[in-house]
Design a protein around this motif. Structure first.
Motif, PDB file in Angstrom:
ATOM      1  N   ILE A  11       0.847  -1.198   0.000  1.00 16.53           N
ATOM      2  CA  ILE A  11       0.000   0.000   0.000  1.00 16.53           C
ATOM      3  C   ILE A  11       0.880   1.245   0.000  1.00 16.53           C
ATOM      4  CG2 ILE A  11      -1.833   1.234   1.217  1.00 16.53           C
ATOM      5  CD1 ILE A  11      -2.543  -1.434   2.572  1.00 16.53           C
ATOM      6  N   GLU A  12       0.570   2.144  -0.916  1.00 16.31           N
ATOM      7  CA  GLU A  12       1.331   3.393  -1.013  1.00 16.31           C
ATOM      8  C   GLU A  12       0.423   4.565  -0.632  1.00 16.31           C
ATOM      9  OE1 GLU A  12       4.027   5.868  -4.287  1.00 16.31           O
ATOM     10  OE2 GLU A  12       3.129   3.917  -4.802  1.00 16.31           O
ATOM     11  N   LYS A  13       0.897   5.375   0.316  1.00 12.52           N
ATOM     12  CA  LYS A  13       0.186   6.583   0.726  1.00 12.52           C
ATOM     13  C   LYS A  13       1.203   7.718   0.836  1.00 12.52           C
ATOM     14  CE  LYS A  13      -2.986   8.555   4.129  1.00 12.52           C
ATOM     15  NZ  LYS A  13      -3.739   8.360   5.403  1.00 12.52           N
ATOM     16  N   GLY A  14       1.165   8.600  -0.137  1.00 10.09           N
ATOM     17  CA  GLY A  14       2.182   9.655  -0.180  1.00 10.09           C
ATOM     18  C   GLY A  14       3.551   9.039  -0.371  1.00 10.09           C
ATOM     19  N   ASP A  15       4.474   9.373   0.523  1.00 13.95           N
ATOM     20  CA  ASP A  15       5.821   8.813   0.430  1.00 13.95           C
ATOM     21  C   ASP A  15       6.010   7.637   1.383  1.00 13.95           C
ATOM     22  OD1 ASP A  15       5.663  10.193   2.779  1.00 13.95           O
ATOM     23  OD2 ASP A  15       7.574  11.258   2.546  1.00 13.95           O
ATOM     24  N   LYS A  16       4.918   7.113   1.925  1.00 10.58           N
ATOM     25  CA  LYS A  16       4.976   6.000   2.877  1.00 10.58           C
ATOM     26  C   LYS A  16       4.480   4.710   2.230  1.00 10.58           C
ATOM     27  CE  LYS A  16       6.039   8.188   6.848  1.00 10.58           C
ATOM     28  NZ  LYS A  16       7.085   7.771   7.793  1.00 10.58           N
ATOM     29  N   PHE A  17       5.001   3.576   2.723  1.00 10.91           N
ATOM     30  CA  PHE A  17       4.567   2.264   2.260  1.00 10.91           C
ATOM     31  C   PHE A  17       4.094   1.432   3.455  1.00 10.91           C
ATOM     32  CE2 PHE A  17       7.426   3.594  -1.115  1.00 10.91           C
ATOM     33  CZ  PHE A  17       6.708   3.234  -2.256  1.00 10.91           C
ATOM     34  N   TYR A  18       3.006   0.704   3.239  1.00 11.56           N
ATOM     35  CA  TYR A  18       2.464  -0.187   4.267  1.00 11.56           C
ATOM     36  C   TYR A  18       2.143  -1.530   3.623  1.00 11.56           C
ATOM     37  CZ  TYR A  18       1.911   4.258   6.683  1.00 11.56           C
ATOM     38  OH  TYR A  18       2.154   5.486   7.245  1.00 11.56           O
ATOM     39  N   GLY A  19       2.030  -2.528   4.455  1.00 13.05           N
ATOM     40  CA  GLY A  19       1.693  -3.858   3.949  1.00 13.05           C
ATOM     41  C   GLY A  19       0.369  -4.341   4.500  1.00 13.05           C
ATOM     42  N   LEU A  20      -0.364  -5.089   3.678  1.00 11.38           N
ATOM     43  CA  LEU A  20      -1.597  -5.738   4.127  1.00 11.38           C
ATOM     44  C   LEU A  20      -1.536  -7.203   3.736  1.00 11.38           C
ATOM     45  CD1 LEU A  20      -5.235  -4.537   4.026  1.00 11.38           C
ATOM     46  CD2 LEU A  20      -4.688  -6.743   2.990  1.00 11.38           C
ATOM     47  N   ILE A  21      -1.777  -8.068   4.711  1.00  4.87           N
ATOM     48  CA  ILE A  21      -1.812  -9.513   4.449  1.00  4.87           C
ATOM     49  C   ILE A  21      -3.219 -10.017   4.754  1.00  4.87           C
ATOM     50  CG2 ILE A  21      -0.930 -11.783   5.085  1.00  4.87           C
ATOM     51  CD1 ILE A  21       1.717 -10.436   5.814  1.00  4.87           C
ATOM     52  N   ASN A  22      -3.858 -10.592   3.748  1.00  8.72           N
ATOM     53  CA  ASN A  22      -5.176 -11.189   3.920  1.00  8.72           C
ATOM     54  C   ASN A  22      -4.997 -12.678   4.201  1.00  8.72           C
ATOM     55  OD1 ASN A  22      -7.497 -12.829   2.294  1.00  8.72           O
ATOM     56  ND2 ASN A  22      -8.327 -11.068   3.368  1.00  8.72           N
TER      57      ASN A  22
ATOM     58  N   GLU B 250     -20.797   1.988  -2.375  1.00  9.84           N
ATOM     59  CA  GLU B 250     -19.844   1.374  -3.296  1.00  9.84           C
ATOM     60  C   GLU B 250     -19.035   2.420  -4.069  1.00  9.84           C
ATOM     61  OE1 GLU B 250     -19.589  -1.844  -3.042  1.00  9.84           O
ATOM     62  OE2 GLU B 250     -21.332  -1.886  -1.689  1.00  9.84           O
ATOM     63  N   GLU B 251     -19.451   3.671  -4.005  1.00 11.14           N
ATOM     64  CA  GLU B 251     -18.751   4.718  -4.759  1.00 11.14           C
ATOM     65  C   GLU B 251     -17.509   5.235  -4.047  1.00 11.14           C
ATOM     66  OE1 GLU B 251     -21.689   7.716  -5.370  1.00 11.14           O
ATOM     67  OE2 GLU B 251     -23.030   6.391  -6.516  1.00 11.14           O
ATOM     68  N   TYR B 252     -17.337   4.841  -2.814  1.00 11.98           N
ATOM     69  CA  TYR B 252     -16.198   5.353  -2.022  1.00 11.98           C
ATOM     70  C   TYR B 252     -14.865   4.891  -2.612  1.00 11.98           C
ATOM     71  CZ  TYR B 252     -12.972   6.001   1.881  1.00 11.98           C
ATOM     72  OH  TYR B 252     -11.907   6.365   2.662  1.00 11.98           O
ATOM     73  N   LYS B 253     -13.913   5.794  -2.688  1.00 11.23           N
ATOM     74  CA  LYS B 253     -12.555   5.476  -3.126  1.00 11.23           C
ATOM     75  C   LYS B 253     -11.566   6.188  -2.199  1.00 11.23           C
ATOM     76  CE  LYS B 253     -13.851   3.174  -6.809  1.00 11.23           C
ATOM     77  NZ  LYS B 253     -13.678   1.710  -6.884  1.00 11.23           N
ATOM     78  N   SER B 254     -10.604   5.448  -1.685  1.00 12.78           N
ATOM     79  CA  SER B 254      -9.595   6.044  -0.807  1.00 12.78           C
ATOM     80  C   SER B 254      -8.478   6.649  -1.646  1.00 12.78           C
ATOM     81  CB  SER B 254      -9.018   4.975   0.127  1.00 12.78           C
ATOM     82  OG  SER B 254      -8.212   4.063  -0.607  1.00 12.78           O
ATOM     83  N   ASN B 255      -7.558   7.322  -0.970  1.00 11.74           N
ATOM     84  CA  ASN B 255      -6.398   7.884  -1.669  1.00 11.74           C
ATOM     85  C   ASN B 255      -5.191   6.956  -1.572  1.00 11.74           C
ATOM     86  OD1 ASN B 255      -5.873   8.169   1.046  1.00 11.74           O
ATOM     87  ND2 ASN B 255      -5.029  10.246   0.887  1.00 11.74           N
TER      88      ASN B 255
ATOM     89  N   LYS C  70      -9.394  -0.590  -2.348  1.00  7.52           N
ATOM     90  CA  LYS C  70      -9.435   0.872  -2.521  1.00  7.52           C
ATOM     91  C   LYS C  70     -10.802   1.429  -2.131  1.00  7.52           C
ATOM     92  CE  LYS C  70      -7.960   4.491  -5.741  1.00  7.52           C
ATOM     93  NZ  LYS C  70      -6.864   4.944  -4.863  1.00  7.52           N
ATOM     94  N   SER C  71     -11.841   0.596  -2.231  1.00  7.96           N
ATOM     95  CA  SER C  71     -13.194   1.019  -1.855  1.00  7.96           C
ATOM     96  C   SER C  71     -13.523   0.667  -0.406  1.00  7.96           C
ATOM     97  CB  SER C  71     -14.223   0.348  -2.776  1.00  7.96           C
ATOM     98  OG  SER C  71     -13.971   0.676  -4.122  1.00  7.96           O
ATOM     99  N   ASP C  72     -12.546   0.157   0.312  1.00  9.01           N
ATOM    100  CA  ASP C  72     -12.756  -0.355   1.664  1.00  9.01           C
ATOM    101  C   ASP C  72     -12.363   0.697   2.688  1.00  9.01           C
ATOM    102  OD1 ASP C  72     -12.808  -1.801   4.040  1.00  9.01           O
ATOM    103  OD2 ASP C  72     -12.091  -3.637   3.089  1.00  9.01           O
ATOM    104  N   VAL C  73     -13.351   1.356   3.278  1.00  9.98           N
ATOM    105  CA  VAL C  73     -13.074   2.435   4.230  1.00  9.98           C
ATOM    106  C   VAL C  73     -12.380   1.924   5.482  1.00  9.98           C
ATOM    107  CG1 VAL C  73     -15.323   2.291   5.406  1.00  9.98           C
ATOM    108  CG2 VAL C  73     -14.099   4.467   5.337  1.00  9.98           C
TER     109      VAL C  73
END
Length: 702
Positions: free
Chosen positions: A348-359, A632-637, A668-671
């Motif tokens: 996951i990229e947010k600005g200049d930061k990186f995060y990880g998600l494991i399902n 369903e229209e929600y989109k994150s940054n 991306k649609s997951d608040v």
């Protein structure tokens, strides 16, 4: 005796009495010796068994009369004695009476369906079957059946009128069928569906009904203790996955309904994106047949046999959605791909930061060789790959994870702590066992968030509870997880016999142990309460262990010895900031509004049988559904990407590429994922402030 005089009934012979007495004796012995919380067989126990048995025999109160129940009630406080004495007269009395009432009911429904229904008349059907009374006479029984049959016909009548209207919109010259003809066609479909249901019922033999009686006894112990008749050993909680060719969904039966309790990732139902947990399957239609078959009231294994089928064939399911709407969907059967049940990660990229998600869909392992592949080793690999991308925080997504291997859960927890207890297990009459992470290696020591929901159960709850008790990370999700804190074992009843002339006696699944958190509290009923509560569509719907019949109680034992994680600074402040964001988030507010509406819809038990009212209700329902489509229209940054090793695979596997594209689109649609990243940022901020404070203190000391 009240009944339809034109019908006849011949009682069946007690051909299996010796076998049934042996079964009662064996099951009573196993439950007394093995069950975690063995029941005392007394009058109170008898009443519970009686009530459960009556509900299983006639869940919608459409066969027995009030006089039947009053007659049966003479035995209500004596079932404990009958079990001890292996006395079966009560079973045979109810069995033979039911067979008689089934014959009468068949004649009744056939007679009712000879006359047309008037959908302009006012009428109400009450589907709150738990609270409707048993009928007192033949007139009331006819009225009850008439309303049920009219309701079933009205549903088809509405569908056919809607189909005709849509057809005329496309082609004004299309053939028009009169309402009289449509009513007749709809009534014929009801007749066929109910007839097929009675055909299934007539195929049941004495052994099948006795298995129902046995389960009324054993399920009084708890909802996970269950008797498997020989042919049903592999049919409990059927999952159309693995090597089976089907739709890729796990089904359960409650009362007369077949409900979808899980959609297998990667399977046909998952790929179509039209099926979700909580949907009830009403009808099944094969591609080479004109009419659908109603599976309401059908045995689970019979319903599954209709739904599954060869790869490439199509099946149409009529679903009653969680919101109460009725839809027909077409699914092309396929072999479910097990690969999609394994852990997967996203960068996951947010600005200049990186995060990880494991399902992590479940805590899988190879029963024959644990080290060959398991959830813990796969999660560890994904973490190492994410670390190569210099991530600043990690999210473990356990939503909809129903559990799996206890050892795998302990090993996954060990990736985030150095050493220490993870879970406590207590069996009846034995000292508690503390399961520890003994591996001192720490795979991830950075900011951590665990995501859960109401369907996160068993091993998922163990991991989330351990992370919460250590204050190692923040748990985000539903008010609480599922709340299944028990362990079951399958016991083959045949192994207790030196010699047996009664054939295969089946097996019994028995609750033998309970899980406890390291703080001493059980996960039973209470589950894991999220640090940050966010609403979802199940927030106000009863889906947890506490909503089952006869769940074992919550209790506590002594806590294990452990110490809180020292690196999570500002724990309470982080949680409060997240709660504050939730309250201000309009998307979260809309989801909560939707969840409350869904709950209200499910609580509606009285339905109009007048077509205009029925249609108005559906129209209002569809408008509300359309309103909530804004969710369903929600989109994150946030931007989501596969890791380099997976990008190589995707070049060779376009199907995998499509799966990941869709997954990333959903994320991306997951608040909730958006908020999880916000929490990781807060953890970083608190850590940064603490480090600055420590540097300042060093300067002062210097």
């Amino acid at each position: 005796m009240v009944g339809v005089v034109s019908c006849s009934f011949t009682p069946k012979q007690k051909s299996n009495e010796e076998r049934q007495k042996l079964l009662i004796d064996l099951i009573s012995f196993v439950l007394d010796k093995a069950h975690f919380d063995a029941r005392v067989l007394n009058d109170a126990f008898s009443e519970e068994v009686f009530d459960a048995y009556m509900e299983q025999l006639d869940p919608q109160k459409r066969y027995f009369y009030k006089s039947d129940i009053e007659e049966f009630s003479a035995h209500k406080n004596q079932l404990d004695d009958y079990i001890r004495d292996k006395e079966l007269d009560f079973f045979y009395q109810t069995y033979e009476r039911l067979q008689q009432r089934l014959v009468e009911s068949k004649a009744l429904y056939e007679n009712i369906l000879t006359e047309k229904f008037d959908f302009s008349e006012k009428g109400i059907i009450d589907i709150d079957y738990d609270n409707v009374p048993y009928v007192e006479n033949e007139k009331q029984m006819r009225d009850r059946w008439s309303k049920r049959l009219k309701y079933s016909t009205l549903s088809t009548y509405y569908d056919k009128l809607e189909e005709q209207e849509k057809s005329l919109e496309k082609d004004p010259k299309a053939k028009v069928i009169s309402n009289i003809e449509i009513e007749e066609e709809s009534r014929k479909i009801t007749e066929t569906s109910v007839g097929e249901f009675f055909d299934f019922i007539e195929e049941l033999n004495e052994k099948d009904w006795f298995a129902l009686y046995i389960n009324a006894i054993v399920e009084t112990y708890d909802p996970h203790t269950y008797y498997f008749a020989p042919k049903d050993k592999d049919r409990f909680d059927i999952s159309m996955s693995g090597k089976l060719e089907g739709i890729g969904a796990r089904l359960q039966k409650k009362n007369d309904n077949i409900k979808i309790v899980a959609v297998i990732s990667g399977g046909p139902a998952w790929r179509g994106e039209e099926v979700e947990v909580g949907d009830i399957i009403l009808k099944v239609k094969q591609e080479d047949e004109e009419e659908a078959v109603s599976i309401v009231g059908m045995r689970l294994d019979d319903a599954v046999s209709l739904i599954k089928g060869p790869k490439g064939t199509k099946v149409t399911l009529t679903l009653r959605r969680v919101d109460g709407s009725i839809d027909d969907i077409v699914i092309t059967r396929d072999v479910v791909e097990l690969e999609e049940t394994y852990a997967k990660s996203s960068l996951i990229e947010k600005g200049d930061k990186f995060y990880g998600l494991i399902n992590l869909p479940k805590f899988y392992f190879n029963a024959e060789d644990y080290d060959s592949r398991n959830a813990a080793s796969d999660v560890e690999k994904e973490i190492e790959r994410l670390k190569e991308k210099k991530i600043d925080g990690l999210v473990i997504d356990l939503r909809n994870n129903g559990g799996g291997s206890l050892k795998a859960a302990v090993d996954v927890a060990g990736l985030f702590i150095k050493t220490g207890p993870v879970v406590q297990v207590k069996s009846r009459g034995a000292r508690k066992q503390v399961l520890d992470d003994k591996n001192p290696s720490l795979i991830w020591d950075g900011p951590l968030v665990i995501m859960v929901n109401e369907l996160s159960a068993s091993a998922s709850e163990i991991l989330a509870a351990a992370i919460q008790d250590y204050k190692r990370g923040i748990v985000i999700g539903s008010k609480q997880t599922y709340g299944k804190g028990t362990v079951q074992s399958i016991i083959d009843l045949n192994r207790w016999l030196r010699s047996n002339n009664n054939g295969d006696l089946g097996a019994i699944k028995v609750t033998t142990s309970k899980f406890y958190r390291i703080n001493g509290g059980s996960t039973q009923l209470e589950g894991v309460k999220s640090d940050v509560v966010v609403p979802d569509r199940y927030s106000y719907i009863n889906v947890g262990e506490k909503d089952q019949e006869n769940p074992l109680p919550y209790d506590k034992i002594a806590p294990a010895q452990y110490s809180h994680w020292n690196s999570l600074i500002g724990y309470e402040d982080i949680i409060q900031r997240s709660k504050d964001r939730m309250e201000k988030n309009s998307q979260i507010g809309l989801i909560d509004e939707s969840a409350r509406w869904l709950s209200q819809r499910r609580d509606m038990k009285k339905i109009s049988l007048k077509y205009s009212d029925y249609k108005d209700d559906i129209d209002k329902n569809e408008k509300k559904i359309k309103y909530f489509e804004k969710i369903e229209e929600y989109k994150s940054n946030l931007d989501f990407n596969s890791l380099p090793y997976e990008l190589v695979k995707i070049e060779e596997d376009t199907v995998l590429g499509e799966k990941r594209r869709r997954w990333h689109e959903n994320l991306k649609s997951d608040v909730y994922v958006d908020e999880a990243i916000n929490v990781l940022e807060d953890i970083e901020t608190e850590q940064y402030k603490a480090n600055l404070g420590a540097i300042g203190e060093d300067k002062v000391h210097d």
